[in-house]
Design a protein around this motif. Structure first.
Motif, PDB file in Angstrom:
ATOM      1  N   UNK A  35     -15.293   6.760 -13.631  1.00  0.00           N
ATOM      2  CA  UNK A  35     -15.469   7.218 -12.254  1.00  0.00           C
ATOM      3  C   UNK A  35     -16.858   6.854 -11.747  1.00  0.00           C
ATOM      4  N   UNK A  36     -17.876   7.113 -12.590  1.00  0.00           N
ATOM      5  CA  UNK A  36     -19.247   6.825 -12.176  1.00  0.00           C
ATOM      6  C   UNK A  36     -19.468   5.342 -11.984  1.00  0.00           C
ATOM      7  N   UNK A  51     -16.938  10.791 -17.717  1.00  0.00           N
ATOM      8  CA  UNK A  51     -17.157  10.357 -16.342  1.00  0.00           C
ATOM      9  C   UNK A  51     -17.470   8.872 -16.222  1.00  0.00           C
ATOM     10  N   UNK A 107     -39.565  13.879  -1.475  1.00  0.00           N
ATOM     11  CA  UNK A 107     -39.061  12.517  -1.293  1.00  0.00           C
ATOM     12  C   UNK A 107     -37.747  12.328  -2.026  1.00  0.00           C
ATOM     13  N   UNK A 108     -37.001  11.339  -1.562  1.00  0.00           N
ATOM     14  CA  UNK A 108     -35.748  11.002  -2.217  1.00  0.00           C
ATOM     15  C   UNK A 108     -36.077  10.324  -3.545  1.00  0.00           C
ATOM     16  N   UNK A 153     -29.103   8.234  -8.435  1.00  0.00           N
ATOM     17  CA  UNK A 153     -27.805   8.717  -8.870  1.00  0.00           C
ATOM     18  C   UNK A 153     -27.169   9.512  -7.750  1.00  0.00           C
ATOM     19  N   UNK A 154     -27.981  10.071  -6.861  1.00  0.00           N
ATOM     20  CA  UNK A 154     -27.464  10.978  -5.847  1.00  0.00           C
ATOM     21  C   UNK A 154     -26.672  10.222  -4.807  1.00  0.00           C
ATOM     22  N   UNK A 155     -25.951  10.906  -4.033  1.00  0.00           N
ATOM     23  CA  UNK A 155     -25.075  10.470  -2.924  1.00  0.00           C
ATOM     24  C   UNK A 155     -23.954   9.573  -3.364  1.00  0.00           C
ATOM     25  N   UNK A 164     -18.170   4.267  -8.623  1.00  0.00           N
ATOM     26  CA  UNK A 164     -19.005   4.768  -7.544  1.00  0.00           C
ATOM     27  C   UNK A 164     -20.316   4.005  -7.467  1.00  0.00           C
ATOM     28  N   UNK A 171     -32.176  13.489 -13.650  1.00  0.00           N
ATOM     29  CA  UNK A 171     -32.139  14.948 -13.645  1.00  0.00           C
ATOM     30  C   UNK A 171     -31.111  15.444 -14.660  1.00  0.00           C
ATOM     31  N   UNK A 172     -31.240  16.695 -15.074  1.00  0.00           N
ATOM     32  CA  UNK A 172     -30.265  17.285 -15.990  1.00  0.00           C
ATOM     33  C   UNK A 172     -28.963  17.546 -15.251  1.00  0.00           C
ATOM     34  N   UNK A 173     -27.853  17.141 -15.842  1.00  0.00           N
ATOM     35  CA  UNK A 173     -26.551  17.473 -15.276  1.00  0.00           C
ATOM     36  C   UNK A 173     -26.348  18.988 -15.449  1.00  0.00           C
ATOM     37  N   UNK A 174     -25.829  19.688 -14.432  1.00  0.00           N
ATOM     38  CA  UNK A 174     -25.652  21.143 -14.583  1.00  0.00           C
ATOM     39  C   UNK A 174     -24.795  21.519 -15.783  1.00  0.00           C
ATOM     40  N   UNK A 175     -23.822  20.676 -16.130  1.00  0.00           N
ATOM     41  CA  UNK A 175     -22.982  20.970 -17.291  1.00  0.00           C
ATOM     42  C   UNK A 175     -23.806  20.920 -18.577  1.00  0.00           C
TER      43      UNK A 175
END
Lengths: 89, 386
Positions: B301-302, B298, B42-43, B384-386, B305, B52-56
């Motif tokens: 910018x975030x 960020x 599911x979304x 947070x996605x999209x 968005x 979720x963990x940011x990849x950085x």
């Protein structure tokens, strides 16, 4: 100097986008692509060569992060999200 | 669980394998191949609960989970020194996000521990002269529970009510001060409805009355600019997993000038200025630091968005769904997307068909639906996605 810089920047941009496509997680993939595109667009008119150098180094470091994290994401991949299914946006 | 099954049956689908009776199916983890054969995920829209963990952030943590495994408090060898260096760098990154000095940051196991430390610690330290605490009715459970446990120790607590908009009334706050008030605790951004309390003003009032001001900034950190000096904050709780960092770590900001004294909750070897003994988990601390740094870079910018997405969500829902009421103040809120939107929809039995259609779309979006008599209160926490 300017010409090779431009080629360098474009090469990095393409490499970043290509590596970002490898993320299997929808979130990471779409965020990375959008962020890279917006960041390069935002900085496209910078003339100061020092600043350009700094930004390029940052981009190279981020490229390495994306390469590593893309691999890890692939190792621990899971099912696609419901919205990634064809017919669901 | 039953509700999911019924609603899935309405759609004419079999319940997903994992929800059927007969034991759990194969769980997530390595080795489980995503061949497209399993049920789609599911979304995720519960971003207010965790992120979720940011990849950085993960990238910065991994070396300390694999190669650099030293105890940061080991003073005598290189493994210890490199761990300590990483921990101190993380401390500086957290401090930079809130405009503090790195010596004022204490690593904890999360915002719950930070809240407990702040409230119980300050209250107990000053208990000989000051026995009153002010907080609000909409605080996080850990704050309310800490206050309740202090009441059994002989403190008296004022729980300020909130207006219909979710904000507290500053005049009521002024009136609530007593000569023996030691602490005021008000959260910056509410985790239920996303309203932003007027922290600047509250800080001014507390400074004027010479009372310590604690704020639970778990939902606000990294999303809106916070400055502990401008906002006159004396104690602040920070949570790692709300800002795309790891779970199990947080921080407490404790002002040094003027010095805020705390009675430590956890006794031991005197780590973290004696306020929170115990080995600091280097990988988690490094993750928190990296998350704070990324958040700072960020933020602008975030914010742009998220505001765009929030605007779109709210406008569409408010215009196309009939009889919807948005809870909470319209202006003083964090652009609602990262927080919970609570809508109340009057629902009558006759409109069940309509509701069914709407729900089938929303069900795919992992919403939590709870039926309250004749009202469906849909909790929609956005992504947070999209």
């Amino acid at each position: 100097m300017a010409a090779s810089s431009r080629a360098q920047v474009l090469r990095l941009y393409r490499a970043l986008l290509r590596e970002s496509q490898r993320f299997s997680s929808y979130n990471y993939r779409t965020y990375a692509i959008r962020r890279i595109r917006d960041a390069f667009r935002e900085n496209k008119n910078i003339a100061d060569s020092e600043k350009i150098e700094e930004l390029l180094n940052k981009a190279k470091a981020n490229l390495e992060v994306i390469q590593r994290q893309g691999t890890i994401d692939h190792m621990y991949a899971t099912e696609k999200l419901i919205i990634e299914r064809p017919g669901n946006t | 669980m039953l509700l999911w099954r019924r609603l899935a049956a309405l759609r004419g689908e079999r319940t997903p394998r994992r929800l059927r009776a007969g034991g759990p199916g194969p769980g997530p983890g390595p080795g489980r191949k995503s061949d497209g054969g399993g049920a789609p995920r599911p979304l995720y829209m519960d971003v207010q609960a965790t992120t979720p963990l940011d990849p950085r952030v993960l990238d910065s943590m991994l070396p300390y989970l694999t190669a650099y495994y030293g105890n940061p408090h080991s003073r005598t060898h290189a493994y210890g020194w490199e761990s300590e260096a990483a921990m101190e760098k993380a401390r500086q990154q957290v401090a930079d996000l809130i405009g503090a000095d790195s010596r004022e940051i204490i690593f904890t196991s999360g915002a719950t521990e930070s809240n407990n430390m702040a409230i119980k610690g300050v209250a107990r330290f000053y208990k000989s002269r000051k026995k009153h605490i002010i907080t609000t009715q909409t605080e996080h459970k850990c704050v309310l529970d800490s206050c309740r446990s202090l009441e059994t120790e002989g403190f008296h607590i004022t729980y300020l009510p909130v207006k219909k908009s979710g904000l507290i009334d500053l005049k009521e706050l002024e009136a609530a001060f007593q000569p023996d008030t030691s602490l005021v605790s008000v959260m910056t951004v509410n985790n239920e409805i996303g309203v932003k309390q007027p922290i600047h003003d509250i800080g001014e009032i507390c400074r004027a009355h010479k009372v310590f001001f604690h704020t639970d900034a778990a939902q606000a950190i990294g999303k809106i600019p916070m400055d502990v000096n401008n906002m006159k904050i004396d104690l602040m709780s920070i949570s790692g997993h709300k800002i795309y960092g790891p779970k199990g770590v947080g921080a407490l900001y404790v002002r040094r000038r003027p010095r805020v004294r705390l009675e430590p909750l956890q006794s031991g070897g005197g780590q973290e200025r004696g306020l929170r003994s115990g080995t600091v988990p280097t990988p988690l601390a490094v993750g928190l630091g990296a998350a704070c740094e990324v958040a700072q870079q960020e933020m602008e910018y975030d914010h742009k968005r998220i505001s765009q997405l929030a605007e779109r969500l709210v406008t569409k829902i408010m215009s196309e769904v009939p009889d919807v009421v948005m809870n909470g103040d319209q202006e003083h809120r964090y652009p609602v997307l990262a927080h919970q939107l609570l809508w109340s929809l009057p629902m009558f039995c006759g409109q069940l068909e309509q509701m069914k259609t709407w729900l089938t779309h929303l069900l795919d979006l992992a919403l939590v639906v709870s039926l309250q008599k004749k009202k469906w209160i849909i909790q929609c926490r956005s992504a947070y996605s999209t």
